[in-house]
Design a protein around this motif. Structure first.
Motif, mmCIF file in Angstrom:
data_model
loop_
_atom_site.group_PDB
_atom_site.id
_atom_site.type_symbol
_atom_site.label_atom_id
_atom_site.label_comp_id
_atom_site.label_asym_id
_atom_site.label_seq_id
_atom_site.Cartn_x
_atom_site.Cartn_y
_atom_site.Cartn_z
ATOM 1 N N ARG A 185 0.521 -1.086 -0.236
ATOM 2 C CA ARG A 185 -0.017 0.006 -0.314
ATOM 3 C C ARG A 185 0.615 1.577 -0.055
ATOM 4 N NH1 ARG A 185 -3.289 -0.506 -2.366
ATOM 5 N NH2 ARG A 185 -4.757 0.735 -1.602
ATOM 6 N N GLN A 186 1.531 1.147 -0.896
ATOM 7 C CA GLN A 186 2.875 1.972 -1.235
ATOM 8 C C GLN A 186 2.388 3.410 -2.220
ATOM 9 O OE1 GLN A 186 7.646 1.945 -0.183
ATOM 10 N NE2 GLN A 186 6.454 -0.117 0.948
ATOM 11 N N ILE A 187 1.866 2.187 -3.200
ATOM 12 C CA ILE A 187 1.324 2.956 -4.442
ATOM 13 C C ILE A 187 -0.024 2.447 -4.375
ATOM 14 C CG2 ILE A 187 1.255 2.039 -7.055
ATOM 15 C CD1 ILE A 187 4.442 1.814 -6.908
ATOM 16 N N THR A 188 -0.287 3.212 -4.655
ATOM 17 C CA THR A 188 -2.287 2.901 -4.550
ATOM 18 C C THR A 188 -3.194 3.510 -5.197
ATOM 19 O OG1 THR A 188 -2.524 5.125 -3.043
ATOM 20 C CG2 THR A 188 -1.663 3.522 -1.456
ATOM 21 N N ASN A 189 -2.603 4.274 -6.403
ATOM 22 C CA ASN A 189 -3.270 4.716 -7.805
ATOM 23 C C ASN A 189 -2.435 4.749 -8.706
ATOM 24 O OD1 ASN A 189 -4.592 6.799 -9.891
ATOM 25 N ND2 ASN A 189 -5.498 7.291 -8.325
ATOM 26 N N PHE A 190 -3.055 4.084 -10.125
ATOM 27 C CA PHE A 190 -2.035 3.770 -11.558
ATOM 28 C C PHE A 190 -1.802 4.969 -11.369
ATOM 29 C CE2 PHE A 190 -5.723 0.058 -10.786
ATOM 30 C CZ PHE A 190 -4.535 -1.527 -11.150
ATOM 31 N N ASN A 191 -1.775 6.062 -11.361
ATOM 32 C CA ASN A 191 -0.643 7.351 -12.330
ATOM 33 C C ASN A 191 -0.507 7.567 -11.610
ATOM 34 O OD1 ASN A 191 -2.448 8.415 -10.174
ATOM 35 N ND2 ASN A 191 -3.082 9.743 -11.361
ATOM 36 N N ASP A 192 0.537 6.670 -10.147
ATOM 37 C CA ASP A 192 2.074 6.479 -9.275
ATOM 38 C C ASP A 192 2.790 6.895 -10.404
ATOM 39 O OD1 ASP A 192 4.514 5.683 -7.284
ATOM 40 O OD2 ASP A 192 3.257 6.491 -6.022
ATOM 41 N N PRO A 193 3.439 7.928 -9.752
ATOM 42 C CA PRO A 193 5.067 8.688 -11.053
ATOM 43 C C PRO A 193 6.017 7.549 -10.723
ATOM 44 C CG PRO A 193 4.283 9.692 -9.040
ATOM 45 C CD PRO A 193 3.621 9.142 -8.883
ATOM 46 N N GLU A 194 5.542 6.707 -10.165
ATOM 47 C CA GLU A 194 6.451 5.448 -10.410
ATOM 48 C C GLU A 194 6.680 4.457 -11.733
ATOM 49 O OE1 GLU A 194 9.119 2.260 -7.845
ATOM 50 O OE2 GLU A 194 8.299 4.363 -5.413
ATOM 51 N N LEU A 195 4.931 4.481 -11.503
ATOM 52 C CA LEU A 195 4.309 3.306 -12.360
ATOM 53 C C LEU A 195 4.143 4.176 -14.090
ATOM 54 C CD1 LEU A 195 0.986 2.119 -10.802
ATOM 55 C CD2 LEU A 195 3.446 0.585 -11.094
ATOM 56 N N GLN A 196 4.006 5.476 -13.462
ATOM 57 C CA GLN A 196 3.822 6.310 -14.998
ATOM 58 C C GLN A 196 5.569 6.058 -15.395
ATOM 59 O OE1 GLN A 196 1.382 7.918 -16.664
ATOM 60 N NE2 GLN A 196 0.761 8.481 -15.101
ATOM 61 N N GLU A 197 6.844 6.057 -14.636
ATOM 62 C CA GLU A 197 7.828 5.887 -15.207
ATOM 63 C C GLU A 197 8.284 4.805 -16.438
ATOM 64 O OE1 GLU A 197 12.380 6.760 -14.268
ATOM 65 O OE2 GLU A 197 10.796 6.471 -12.445
ATOM 66 N N ASP A 205 -6.068 7.743 -13.252
ATOM 67 C CA ASP A 205 -6.318 8.506 -11.859
ATOM 68 C C ASP A 205 -7.626 7.199 -11.519
ATOM 69 O OD1 ASP A 205 -6.365 9.768 -9.426
ATOM 70 O OD2 ASP A 205 -7.675 11.416 -10.111
ATOM 71 N N GLN A 206 -7.101 5.887 -11.160
ATOM 72 C CA GLN A 206 -7.834 5.245 -10.676
ATOM 73 C C GLN A 206 -7.211 3.842 -9.215
ATOM 74 O OE1 GLN A 206 -11.151 3.895 -11.522
ATOM 75 N NE2 GLN A 206 -10.599 2.895 -9.320
ATOM 76 N N ASP A 207 -8.022 4.305 -7.550
ATOM 77 C CA ASP A 207 -7.188 4.098 -6.563
ATOM 78 C C ASP A 207 -6.851 2.253 -7.393
ATOM 79 O OD1 ASP A 207 -7.684 5.741 -5.162
ATOM 80 O OD2 ASP A 207 -9.531 5.379 -4.464
ATOM 81 N N ILE A 208 -5.669 1.593 -6.569
ATOM 82 C CA ILE A 208 -5.734 0.479 -6.712
ATOM 83 C C ILE A 208 -6.340 -0.511 -5.434
ATOM 84 C CG2 ILE A 208 -3.707 -1.521 -7.269
ATOM 85 C CD1 ILE A 208 -2.278 0.762 -8.519
ATOM 86 N N ILE A 209 -6.717 -1.793 -6.050
ATOM 87 C CA ILE A 209 -7.409 -2.887 -5.093
ATOM 88 C C ILE A 209 -6.990 -3.732 -5.318
ATOM 89 C CG2 ILE A 209 -9.431 -4.058 -3.622
ATOM 90 C CD1 ILE A 209 -11.767 -1.820 -5.591
ATOM 91 N N PRO A 210 -5.262 -3.992 -4.457
ATOM 92 C CA PRO A 210 -4.640 -5.487 -4.602
ATOM 93 C C PRO A 210 -5.513 -6.544 -3.933
ATOM 94 C CG PRO A 210 -3.987 -3.629 -3.107
ATOM 95 C CD PRO A 210 -5.120 -3.779 -3.463
ATOM 96 N N VAL A 211 -5.591 -7.527 -4.431
ATOM 97 C CA VAL A 211 -6.735 -9.064 -3.985
ATOM 98 C C VAL A 211 -5.621 -9.787 -3.724
ATOM 99 C CG1 VAL A 211 -7.961 -10.769 -5.201
ATOM 100 C CG2 VAL A 211 -7.982 -8.403 -5.551
ATOM 101 N N HIS A 212 -5.498 -10.820 -3.009
ATOM 102 C CA HIS A 212 -4.405 -11.522 -2.751
ATOM 103 C C HIS A 212 -5.255 -12.788 -2.413
ATOM 104 C CE1 HIS A 212 -5.338 -11.419 1.417
ATOM 105 N NE2 HIS A 212 -5.619 -10.710 1.187
#
Length: 369
Positions: A158-170, A179-186
């Motif tokens: 839960r350090q990255i919580t949105n698909f438009n996070d800069p690390e993912l954009q890079e 611009d969408q919240d991420i729901i991680p499923v396990h």
């Protein structure tokens, strides 16, 4: 591709029947009526009875197809496989409540000691199939999105919580990330898929290894969602906008989910194709104990590749049950039809050399009776 949904549903509800034979209950030598324990279905349909197995959901689609098609070889044999998760498969195998267990985690030395203590003879374990654990998305526009072990770990932490996070954009400069919240499923059950996934993250990300570690179950971060089995995770991803989850590729393919490309050891983003899974499996070093993980995969190999193991015993089966077990798994290993079914469903069969080694393990079943 075959429609295995009905088979999966049947397999998930079949009762698991307890062993009829306790260890030492039969003095047979493990050979069938023709004296050839390694038959590949060449008994002309002479076998009859039920085989029960339980364990990983990872191979359930192909197991159900194999069981159905083996019926054309041995019409009298019914194979009931219950897809309950790898943890349950190991437990039921050690308790001798099924004829064979299945898991995406190999039996440790401690597991083998416990099994031998309860049964009175050694356990036998061998791999039968390889497959990718994929990161699947709810949004089809995200198909091919590039992820690394570090970003996957941060998403589940839960350090990255949105698909438009800069690390993912890079990582994805040519993709318009929402611009969408991420729901991680396990996985909410004890799972070999979880073991493969968390072992990969622990191997690649020191922070993950220290905080969560690896195993069939881990303590997940708050804000993540659980699903029972690969089926349950797939359903959660499909039903929740912004969801992503780790599943066996066969489930992602059948349900049409978008999948991530994952950066491997050589820095290459690899989409989880069958060819990429096969390359990863061929790069693995496999010892005689068959206790191995598929780590540090480069080249064109997909880095999150798992194995399914089968567990049986060197004693405790009546002759008929032992012959059915050996006949079925030898058919799986030698039949072109079994190979084709695996490929059709997105699994990577083993190469000829490894299959020969595995057949030697199959011959150990009931050999000490």
């Amino acid at each position: 591709m075959r429609n295995w949904r009905s088979l999966v549903a049947v397999g998930a509800t079949l009762p698991v029947v307890a062993f009829a034979a306790a260890c030492g209950g039969d003095n047979g030598n493990g050979e069938g009526a023709n004296g050839e324990g390694g038959a590949t279905g060449g008994n002309g349909g002479s076998l009859s009875g039920n085989l029960t197995g339980a364990g990983a959901t990872f191979p359930n689609p192909v197991f159900q197809e194999w069981a159905a098609d083996f019926g054309a070889v041995e019409p009298g044999v019914r194979i009931n496989y219950q897809s309950i998760g790898s943890g349950g498969g190991i437990e039921q195998f050690i308790r001798s409540t099924v004829d064979f267990g299945s898991s995406e985690r190999y039996l440790s030395d401690e597991d083998l000691e416990e099994a031998a203590s309860g049964r009175g003879c050694e356990g036998v374990q061998f791999p039968v199939i390889f497959g990718s654990v994929v990161i699947a998305f709810n949004d089809p526009e995200l198909d091919g999105m590039v992820l690394t072990a570090d970003t996957i770990a941060k998403i589940y932490d839960r350090q990255i919580t949105n698909f438009n996070d800069p690390e993912l954009q890079e990582l994805n400069p040519d993709m318009d990330l929402p611009d969408q919240d991420i729901i991680p499923v396990h996985r909410s059950d004890g799972s070999g898929t979880t073991y493969v996934f968390t072992h990969y993250l622990s191997t690649e990300n020191e922070e993950w290894a220290d905080k969560y570690g690896e195993g069939t179950e881990v303590q997940w971060a708050s804000g993540t969602v659980g699903g029972q089995g690969n089926e349950g995770v797939s359903a959660q991803v499909n039903q929740n906008r912004g969801a992503l989850g780790y599943v066996n590729q066969a489930y992602a393919i059948e349900t049409g989910m978008a999948q991530a490309s994952v950066v491997n050891e050589d820095g290459e983003p690899i989409y989880p194709t069958l060819e990429a899974t096969t390359e990863a499996s061929e790069l693995a070093e496999i010892p005689d104990s068959f206790q191995f993980d598929i780590d540090n995969i480069g080249g064109e190999g997909y880095p999150i590749t798992g194995t399914n193991w089968i567990f049986a015993y060197e004693c405790g089966y009546d002759d008929n049950t032992a012959e059915m077990l050996k006949s079925f798994w030898n058919w799986v290993l030698t039949s072109d039809e079994a190979n084709e079914l695996a490929l059709e469903l997105g699994y990577a069969p083993m190469g000829a050399e490894l299959k020969g080694r595995v057949q030697a393990q199959v011959e150990r079943i009931n050999s000490q009776n």
